[in-house]
Structure formats: structure tokens, C-alpha cells
Design a protein around this motif. Structure first.
Motif, mmCIF file in Angstrom:
data_model
loop_
_atom_site.group_PDB
_atom_site.id
_atom_site.type_symbol
_atom_site.label_atom_id
_atom_site.label_comp_id
_atom_site.label_asym_id
_atom_site.label_seq_id
_atom_site.Cartn_x
_atom_site.Cartn_y
_atom_site.Cartn_z
ATOM 1 N N GLN A 214 0.884 -1.165 0.000
ATOM 2 C CA GLN A 214 0.000 0.000 0.000
ATOM 3 C C GLN A 214 0.924 1.218 0.000
ATOM 4 N N ILE A 215 0.850 2.009 -1.073
ATOM 5 C CA ILE A 215 1.818 3.089 -1.285
ATOM 6 C C ILE A 215 1.102 4.398 -1.561
ATOM 7 N N SER A 216 1.647 5.470 -0.986
ATOM 8 C CA SER A 216 1.206 6.824 -1.287
ATOM 9 C C SER A 216 2.439 7.668 -1.585
ATOM 10 N N VAL A 217 2.386 8.400 -2.688
ATOM 11 C CA VAL A 217 3.458 9.326 -3.051
ATOM 12 C C VAL A 217 2.836 10.691 -3.289
ATOM 13 N N LYS A 218 3.374 11.698 -2.620
ATOM 14 C CA LYS A 218 3.017 13.095 -2.859
ATOM 15 C C LYS A 218 4.271 13.776 -3.373
ATOM 16 N N LEU A 219 4.116 14.572 -4.432
ATOM 17 C CA LEU A 219 5.295 15.090 -5.114
ATOM 18 C C LEU A 219 5.058 16.492 -5.646
ATOM 19 N N ASN A 220 6.038 17.353 -5.436
ATOM 20 C CA ASN A 220 6.079 18.681 -6.043
ATOM 21 C C ASN A 220 7.358 18.730 -6.871
ATOM 22 N N LEU A 221 7.221 18.777 -8.192
ATOM 23 C CA LEU A 221 8.368 18.695 -9.097
ATOM 24 C C LEU A 221 9.347 19.842 -8.907
ATOM 25 N N TYR A 222 8.846 21.033 -8.665
ATOM 26 C CA TYR A 222 9.720 22.197 -8.498
ATOM 27 C C TYR A 222 9.698 22.614 -7.033
ATOM 28 N N GLY A 223 10.347 21.811 -6.215
ATOM 29 C CA GLY A 223 10.346 22.024 -4.777
ATOM 30 C C GLY A 223 11.692 22.485 -4.259
ATOM 31 N N LYS A 224 11.951 22.119 -3.016
ATOM 32 C CA LYS A 224 13.169 22.541 -2.326
ATOM 33 C C LYS A 224 14.003 21.359 -1.845
ATOM 34 N N GLY A 225 13.651 20.160 -2.278
ATOM 35 C CA GLY A 225 14.413 18.988 -1.869
ATOM 36 C C GLY A 225 14.014 18.436 -0.519
ATOM 37 N N GLN A 226 12.775 18.689 -0.123
ATOM 38 C CA GLN A 226 12.298 18.214 1.173
ATOM 39 C C GLN A 226 11.691 16.821 1.024
ATOM 40 N N ALA A 227 12.062 15.937 1.950
ATOM 41 C CA ALA A 227 11.625 14.545 1.860
ATOM 42 C C ALA A 227 11.022 14.072 3.172
ATOM 43 N N LYS A 228 9.967 13.279 3.045
ATOM 44 C CA LYS A 228 9.419 12.484 4.144
ATOM 45 C C LYS A 228 9.240 11.086 3.567
ATOM 46 N N ILE A 229 10.146 10.208 3.905
ATOM 47 C CA ILE A 229 10.181 8.884 3.290
ATOM 48 C C ILE A 229 10.050 7.819 4.375
ATOM 49 N N ASP A 230 9.102 6.908 4.194
ATOM 50 C CA ASP A 230 8.952 5.781 5.117
ATOM 51 C C ASP A 230 8.444 4.574 4.341
ATOM 52 N N THR A 231 9.386 3.767 3.862
ATOM 53 C CA THR A 231 9.021 2.553 3.130
ATOM 54 C C THR A 231 9.167 1.303 3.986
ATOM 55 N N GLY A 232 9.766 1.455 5.159
ATOM 56 C CA GLY A 232 10.055 0.291 5.983
ATOM 57 C C GLY A 232 11.362 -0.387 5.616
ATOM 58 N N VAL A 233 12.080 0.181 4.639
ATOM 59 C CA VAL A 233 13.367 -0.366 4.193
ATOM 60 C C VAL A 233 14.393 0.757 4.346
ATOM 61 N N GLY A 234 15.162 0.710 5.425
ATOM 62 C CA GLY A 234 16.024 1.821 5.815
ATOM 63 C C GLY A 234 16.989 2.308 4.754
ATOM 64 N N PHE A 235 17.743 1.412 4.146
ATOM 65 C CA PHE A 235 18.712 1.831 3.134
ATOM 66 C C PHE A 235 18.008 2.469 1.939
ATOM 67 N N PHE A 236 16.887 1.899 1.538
ATOM 68 C CA PHE A 236 16.108 2.430 0.421
ATOM 69 C C PHE A 236 15.576 3.825 0.756
ATOM 70 N N ASP A 237 15.102 4.016 1.983
ATOM 71 C CA ASP A 237 14.655 5.348 2.415
ATOM 72 C C ASP A 237 15.786 6.361 2.262
ATOM 73 N N HIS A 238 16.976 5.966 2.663
ATOM 74 C CA HIS A 238 18.156 6.834 2.558
ATOM 75 C C HIS A 238 18.417 7.226 1.099
ATOM 76 N N MET A 239 18.285 6.268 0.176
ATOM 77 C CA MET A 239 18.503 6.553 -1.246
ATOM 78 C C MET A 239 17.432 7.503 -1.780
ATOM 79 N N LEU A 240 16.182 7.300 -1.381
ATOM 80 C CA LEU A 240 15.102 8.178 -1.844
ATOM 81 C C LEU A 240 15.236 9.585 -1.266
ATOM 82 N N GLU A 241 15.727 9.692 -0.048
ATOM 83 C CA GLU A 241 15.982 11.016 0.533
ATOM 84 C C GLU A 241 17.074 11.738 -0.253
ATOM 85 N N ALA A 242 18.130 11.021 -0.621
ATOM 86 C CA ALA A 242 19.206 11.622 -1.423
ATOM 87 C C ALA A 242 18.676 12.043 -2.795
ATOM 88 N N PHE A 243 17.873 11.182 -3.412
ATOM 89 C CA PHE A 243 17.272 11.506 -4.712
ATOM 90 C C PHE A 243 16.436 12.782 -4.617
#
Length: 190
Positions: free
Chosen positions: A12-41
Motif C-alpha cells: 500500500q503506497i502513497s506518493v506526494k510530489l512537487n516537481l519544483y520544490g526545495k528537496g524536502q523529503a518524508k520517506i517511510d518505506t520500511g526499508v532503511g537503506f532504500f529510504d536513505h537513497m530516496l531522501e538523497a534523490f
């Protein structure tokens, strides 16, 4: 802000996205390393993104990682297409310590992936083979042409993080506003 959700028996996934933002992330997939990669992205693409996922990680992380790639791709598709007044192409080489990865993208509305990262095994508990699954789901659901090419490096964490950051910078460059570009295709549509 664009919001895309997806529910299956596995995630069950929800993504909210603003293409022209400021690089702010709230990531919680339950997979720590993956969260870290998505935050960097998110940070290096200069987008604002919230991702929540509840997945069947008691089995493994495959469904979570792949399905998050699907939904992020779908959210970006909604934000980007139809392509107009942007650069369309983007590329970047990103280094992280000894690692270097090059990313080239084309917002072509055609899904394609060239993935040449020589990685295997695990980073902590994370199966690194899932990195390719994420990028494939991302590329084919956006859709875009995505090339990720390994230049050098030994540390798997560094190689993977350089790849996520290279994609981020490439995407940021490809969606840069260029009013003179019109529809950046000789076909007249993307």
C-alpha cells in the motif's frame, strides 16, 4: 502537489510530489537503506516528496522497492507530461568518495533502461539486486529513457548512492524550464 496511490495484496503506497520544490523529503518505506537513497534523490533533484509504504517486508523487500518505483514514476509522469518548455535531456556524473556513476536521461515518453552497475550481494540487510528493479520500474512507469553507467568504485553503498544522486541531478536538469524549447521534439509531441 501531485498524489498517487497504489494498493495491491503486497503493498500500500502513497506518493506526494512537487516537481519544483526545495528537496524536502518524508520517506517511510520500511526499508532503511532504500529510504536513505530516496531522501538523497529528493534532495538532489530539488523535488519535494513524501512516500509511505506498507509492504510485505516479512517476505522480503522486493515488492516494496519495485512498487515504490512504479508509483514514483507515475507521479513524475503526471508532473512532467506532456513535455513542454523544458530541456528534456539531462545528464550528470556524480562521485561519492571512490565511486563514480554517470546517468543520462531523455524525457522521451518511452521507457528504456540501460543498467551497468556491477553490484551484487547486500548493503546491510538490503539486497542490492533490488536497485535495478527500482530503476526499471521507475523508468518504465514515468516513462523515460534512463542509462546508468558505472565508471569506478568498490563500495556498494557509494556506487548505489552515486547512481541515485546522478539520476536526481539529471532529472533536475531535464525538467529545467526553457520557454524557447516549446515541445522539444521534431515530432511535435512527446
Amino acid at each position: 502537489m501531485i498524489e498517487v496511490t497504489r494498493e495491491t495484496k503486497e503493498t500500500q503506497i502513497s506518493v506526494k510530489l512537487n516537481l519544483y520544490g526545495k528537496g524536502q523529503a518524508k520517506i517511510d518505506t520500511g526499508v532503511g537503506f532504500f529510504d536513505h537513497m530516496l531522501e538523497a534523490f529528493t534532495k538532489h533533484a530539488h523535488i519535494d516528496m513524501e512516500v509511505t509504504c506498507t509492504g510485505d517486508t516479512h517476505i522480503d523487500d522486493h515488492h516494496t522497492v519495485e512498487d515504490v518505483g512504479i508509483v514514483i514514476g507515475q507521479a513524475l509522469r503526471e508532473a512532467i507530461y506532456p513535455v513542454k518548455s523544458i530541456e528534456r535531456f539531462g545528464n550528470a556524473t556524480v562521485v561519492m568518495d571512490e565511486a563514480s556513476v554517470t546517468c543520462d536521461i531523455d524525457l522521451s515518453n518511452r521507457g528504456f533502461l540501460v543498467f551497468e552497475l556491477p553490484i551484487g550481494g547486500k548493503v546491510g540487510e538490503f539486497d542490492v539486486e533490488l536497485v535495478e528493479e527500482f530503476f526499471r520500474a521507475f523508468a518504465f512507469n514515468l516513462p523515460l529513457t534512463l542509462h546508468l553507467i558505472y565508471n569506478r568504485g568498490k563500495n556498494k553503498h557509494h556506487i548505489i548512492e552515486a547512481a541515485f544522486k546522478a539520476l536526481a541531478v539529471s532529472l533536475r536538469r531535464a525538467v529545467a524550464i526553457n520557454e524557447n524549447a516549446g515541445i522539444p521534439s521534431t515530432k511535435g509531441v512527446l
